[in-house]
Design an enzyme around this catalytic site. Sequence first.
Site, short mmCIF file in Angstrom:
data_model
loop_
_atom_site.label_atom_id
_atom_site.label_comp_id
_atom_site.label_asym_id
_atom_site.label_seq_id
_atom_site.Cartn_x
_atom_site.Cartn_y
_atom_site.Cartn_z
N LYS A 1 0.83 -1.21 0.00
CA LYS A 1 0.00 0.00 0.00
C LYS A 1 0.86 1.25 0.00
CE LYS A 1 -1.58 1.94 3.54
NZ LYS A 1 -1.28 3.14 4.38
N ASP B 1 -5.88 1.19 0.79
CA ASP B 1 -5.93 1.51 2.21
C ASP B 1 -7.30 1.11 2.76
OD1 ASP B 1 -7.73 3.44 1.41
OD2 ASP B 1 -6.51 5.15 2.00
#
Length: 210
Positions: free
Chosen positions: A132, A150
């Site tokens: 991420k 996220d």
Amino acid sequence: MDKRLIAEINKVKKSDVGTLVKQRTQEFMDLGRGDNKEWFSELSFCILTANSTARLGMKIQHELGADGFLRLPVEELERKLRLAGHRFPNTRAQFIMEARKFYNIKDILMKFEKTDEKREWLVRSIRGIGWKEASHFLRNVGFSDVAILDRHVLRMMYAYGLVDRIPKALTRRRYLDLERRLVDIANKVGVPVGELDLYIWFLSTGEVLK
């Protein structure tokens, strides 16, 4: 299903949000033309956002600047992160300090031809940078062909039926599988997947940050 999400994104694309998203993506492209110092500042920002918030990361980035991330002694960096209210001042300061050996981060990454190769190197080489965070960093320096998975994006994917549950952890294989689902949505909407993230973020939070 994805048709509902596509309809929602197309709706906000036509609003003032669409203009703001275009401005933000232009800022990412401008940053991509910046130097190693600017890229390292953005890398540090992405290290700070892990298990924290983009807004707090932006606040700290503004206060410290690129020179602070590159030059502050680790004890002083820890103190400033603690005063700013970061949940993990010690570990994040340590990660940023260790990343300084890659102060020429732009030069390093631009040796790789493909964005996927850049991301693999980031995840493999820099503590505090997972899939991420690596995707977030690359998008923010102008590579719009990656998805930032996220918690806000994952919740929206669940809410619109793109996943049957919110994963507690994302392996490489799982991350890339979910990313492909968002690439499919992005293609249907007609925007890069890195730009799609900003629309999904807005639908989740009412904000367009970075």
